[in-house]
Structures are given as structure tokens and as C-alpha cells.
Design an enzyme around this catalytic site. Structure first.
Site, PDB file in Angstrom:
ATOM      1  N   ARG A 101       0.882  -1.169   0.000  1.00 41.54           N
ATOM      2  CA  ARG A 101       0.000   0.000   0.000  1.00 41.54           C
ATOM      3  C   ARG A 101       0.914   1.211   0.000  1.00 41.54           C
ATOM      4  O   ARG A 101       1.528   1.539   1.024  1.00 41.54           O
ATOM      5  CB  ARG A 101      -0.934   0.005   1.219  1.00 41.54           C
ATOM      6  N   GLN A 131     -10.084  -4.060  -3.574  1.00 37.03           N
ATOM      7  CA  GLN A 131     -11.396  -3.546  -3.208  1.00 37.03           C
ATOM      8  C   GLN A 131     -12.418  -3.941  -4.262  1.00 37.03           C
ATOM      9  O   GLN A 131     -13.542  -4.352  -3.937  1.00 37.03           O
ATOM     10  CB  GLN A 131     -11.327  -2.019  -3.071  1.00 37.03           C
ATOM     11  N   ASP A 218     -17.040   6.842  -2.495  1.00 37.33           N
ATOM     12  CA  ASP A 218     -15.853   6.810  -1.628  1.00 37.33           C
ATOM     13  C   ASP A 218     -15.612   8.242  -1.156  1.00 37.33           C
ATOM     14  O   ASP A 218     -16.238   9.191  -1.661  1.00 37.33           O
ATOM     15  CB  ASP A 218     -14.647   6.258  -2.430  1.00 37.33           C
TER      16      ASP A 218
HETATM   17  N1  NVA Z   1      -9.752   6.722  -1.803  1.00 35.47           N
HETATM   18  C1  NVA Z   1      -9.361   6.362  -0.460  1.00 35.47           C
HETATM   19  C2  NVA Z   1      -9.550   4.912  -0.246  1.00 35.47           C
HETATM   20  C3  NVA Z   1      -9.217   4.409   1.119  1.00 35.47           C
HETATM   21  C4  NVA Z   1      -9.468   2.945   1.264  1.00 35.47           C
HETATM   22  C5  NVA Z   1      -7.923   6.763  -0.215  1.00 35.47           C
HETATM   23  O1  NVA Z   1      -7.099   6.596  -1.118  1.00 35.47           O
HETATM   24  O2  NVA Z   1      -7.618   7.270   0.866  1.00 35.47           O
HETATM   25  N1   CP Z   2     -11.316  -0.050   2.024  1.00 30.17           N
HETATM   26  C1   CP Z   2     -10.050  -0.094   2.498  1.00 30.17           C
HETATM   27  O1   CP Z   2      -9.079  -0.354   1.777  1.00 30.17           O
HETATM   28  O2   CP Z   2      -9.961   0.181   3.828  1.00 30.17           O
HETATM   29  P1   CP Z   2      -8.644   0.392   4.683  1.00 30.17           P
HETATM   30  O3   CP Z   2      -8.046   1.717   4.288  1.00 30.17           O
HETATM   31  O4   CP Z   2      -9.122   0.391   6.101  1.00 30.17           O
HETATM   32  O5   CP Z   2      -7.681  -0.719   4.400  1.00 30.17           O
END
Ligand code: NVA
Ligand code: CP
Length: 295
Positions: A101, A131, A218
Site C-alpha cells: 500500500r 477492493q 468513496d
Molecule cells: N480513496 C481512499 C480509499 C481508502 C481505502 C484513499 O485513497 O484514501
Molecule cells: N477499504 C479499504 O481499503 O480500507 P482500509 O483503508 O481500512 O484498508
């Protein structure tokens, strides 16, 4: 040497392989725990926060008989500037797959380029394919098929970009409503054209949801975008998923949600919301993915 089976974008898979993955997820959902990944290890490299991704991958590896290691820049040499390519090559010598991530998708690509084990994208600035696996599994469970119409309302962000690709791949038509300046990248829309589902775009949320069976959204301000917060809140005025916008459509949100911004508390807590089924399905979908990429 054949290239490891990386999963950086949802369309790294063919539509057939995606369907098989979802079928495997449904089957594992009914049958875990298993010993499919006994003695196997997943490294999980997190540059930003997570609840669902971290816990579902870690739990998944336990359920499959293996082990997961949480890795952050704060307590590894990455934080002191060890290059990603050296980290990727080193970590590959220990583990069977790497979940990343990271903020910059290019960093995920660099890790994949240098890793000798599969690299799974657990969210970058451009995509969130894990996701989408959960989203599609949730839609199929709720409607018993993909014979539905979807809408995306809100930011054309990482989650949205993978969502529309996934919809197109399984034959779901999806209408996307975003402010003009926060739309899905043209290159992603171009990629959807190769698949059966049709993706249309508008700047009018009511238009997008009019024929939809399921509406996804989102946050408006993603991780790393905090400096743009005021500007984005202004741009997204009118894009909230609320009772005025919706009729009886089912609702998806990857979570975490910002109640009162992109979605109301009332919608999230209503029978229309599938968000916790969706969160649970991260686990089952990723278990399927892990057992596919780790041979
Ligand atoms: N669009 C959000 C998703 C988090 C799971 C982000 O990138 O913070
Ligand atoms: N939806 C999702 O990826 O959630 P987290 O940021 O909690 O991992």
C-alpha cells in the site's frame, strides 16, 4: 524465469480469470479455514494507514495456514532511504508474496519489477483492485448475478478507477458522476472499452443513479490529499449520496466513510447499505487471490 503473477490492476486479469477468482472466493467463503498456504508468508508493506486491508490480509493468511508480516517505513530501512528495488529483492528472498500500500503507483511498479514473488496492490494513488474484487463479490451475492446497472457518485479516484474497470469486465454498465475536474482518467476509460460493460460519464449525480441498481461512492479527500481538502469539498458540493439522491438502490462504500460528506449517516445505516458485507468480502476475495498467485 517467468514473471511472478503480480496483481497491480484489476485488468491484469482477463474477464474469465476474474470470474474464476470470484468463484473461488465464494467457494473459500464457505470453506475456510484451509491449509492451502501452510508455511507460506506474505509481507505487507504499508506506507499509509489501513484497517480493512491490513486486518483482512493478515487474517486471511492465518485462515489459509500461513503467516503475514506487517512492514512499515517507520521501523524498517525503507524509512532510512534503502531503495525500493533493494527492498523488493531482499524481501523476495524471504516471503512468498508481497502486498503493498503505497502513495505513488510507480513505487508499486518498481517493487513488482524487482520482486521475484507476486506483488499485490493494496491501494495506490491510481487503483485499488482488491477492493474491486470484494465489490464485485458483494454485488453478485446481493443480486445473484451481474445482470445489474451500477453508478459511481463522487471522486474519480483510485477506488473508482478500479471499480469501473471491474464493472466493465463482468459486463456491468456503470454511469459515473463526478465533478468535471475530478473525473476518472481518460486512459482508464479507454481501458474499459475493451470489455462488455459500458462506462458513461456525467457531472449530474441524479442522471447517473436514475437507472442504477447499485450506487458506489468513496471519500472526497483521499489519504495524501489533505492539503486539497477545502478545494475538494467545494467541488463536491451536490455529490453527496443521500436520501434525496437515492430511491431503493443498494449502496456500496469501500470504507472508511466520512459521514456528512460523501454519504449520510442515514444511508450508511439503512437497509440499502451493503458496506459491511463488502468489508467482509475483502477477506474472502483476497484469500482467493492469495491462493491463486502463491503457487
Ligand atoms: N480513496 C481512499 C480509499 C481508502 C481505502 C484513499 O485513497 O484514501
Ligand atoms: N477499504 C479499504 O481499503 O480500507 P482500509 O483503508 O481500512 O484498508
Amino acid at each position: 524465469m517467468t514473471s511472478p503473477d503480480h496483481f497491480l490492476h484489476i485488468d491484469d486479469r482477463t474477464p474469465t480469470a476474474l470470474t474464476e477468482l470470484l468463484d473461488r472466493a465464494a467457494s473459500l467463503k464457505a470453506s475456510t479455514p484451509s491449509t492451502a498456504l501452510a508455511n507460506r508468508t506474505l509481507a505487507m508493506l504499508f506506507e499509509k494507514e489501513s484497517t480493512r486491508t491490513r486486518l483482512s490480509f493478515e487474517t486471511g493468511m492465518t485462515q489459509l495456514g500461513g503467516h503475514a508480516i506487517f512492514v512499515s517505513p517507520d521501523d524498517t530501512q525503507l524509512g532510512r532511504g534503502e531503495p525500493l528495488k533493494d527492498t523488493a529483492r531482499t524481501v523476495s528472498r524471504y516471503v512468498d508474496a508481497i502486498m503493498v500500500r503505497v502513495f505513488d503507483h510507480e513505487d508499486a511498479r518498481t517493487i513488482a519489477e524487482h520482486a521475484s514473488v507476486p506483488v499485490i496492490n493494496g491501494l495506490t494513488d491510481v487503483s485499488h483492485p482488491c477492493q474491486t474484487l470484494a465489490d464485485l463479490l458483494t454485488i453478485r451475492e446481493a443480486f445473484d448475478s451481474f445482470d445489474v446497472k451500477a453508478a459511481w457518485v463522487g471522486d474519480g479516484n483510485n477506488v473508482a478507477q478500479s471499480f469501473v474497470l471491474g464493472c466493465a469486465m463482468v459486463g456491468i454498465d456503470c454511469a459515473v458522476a463526478t465533478p468535471h475536474e475530478y473525473g476518472i482518467d481518460e486512459s482508464v476509460l479507454d481501458r474499459t472499452a475493451a470489455f462488455d460493460g459500458t462506462i458513461t460519464t456525467t457531472t449530474t449525480p441524479h442522471e447517473a443513479v436514475a437507472n442504477a441498481d447499485v450506487v458506489a461512492t468513496d471519500v472526497w479527500v483521499s489519504m495524501g490529499e489533505e492539503a486539497q481538502r477545502e478545494q475538494k469539498l467545494e467541488a463536491f458540493d451536490g455529490f453527496q449520496v443521500n436520501d434525496t439522491l437515492l430511491d431503493d438502490q443498494r449502496v456500496l462504500h469501500c470504507l472508511p466513510a466520512h459521514r456528512g460528506e460523501e454519504i449520510t449517516n442515514n444511508v450508511l445505516e439503512s437497509e440499502r447499505a451493503l458496506v459491511f458485507e463488502q468489508a467482509e468480502n475483502r477477506l474472502h476475495a483476497q484469500n482467493a487471490l492469495l491462493t491463486t498467485v502463491i503457487d
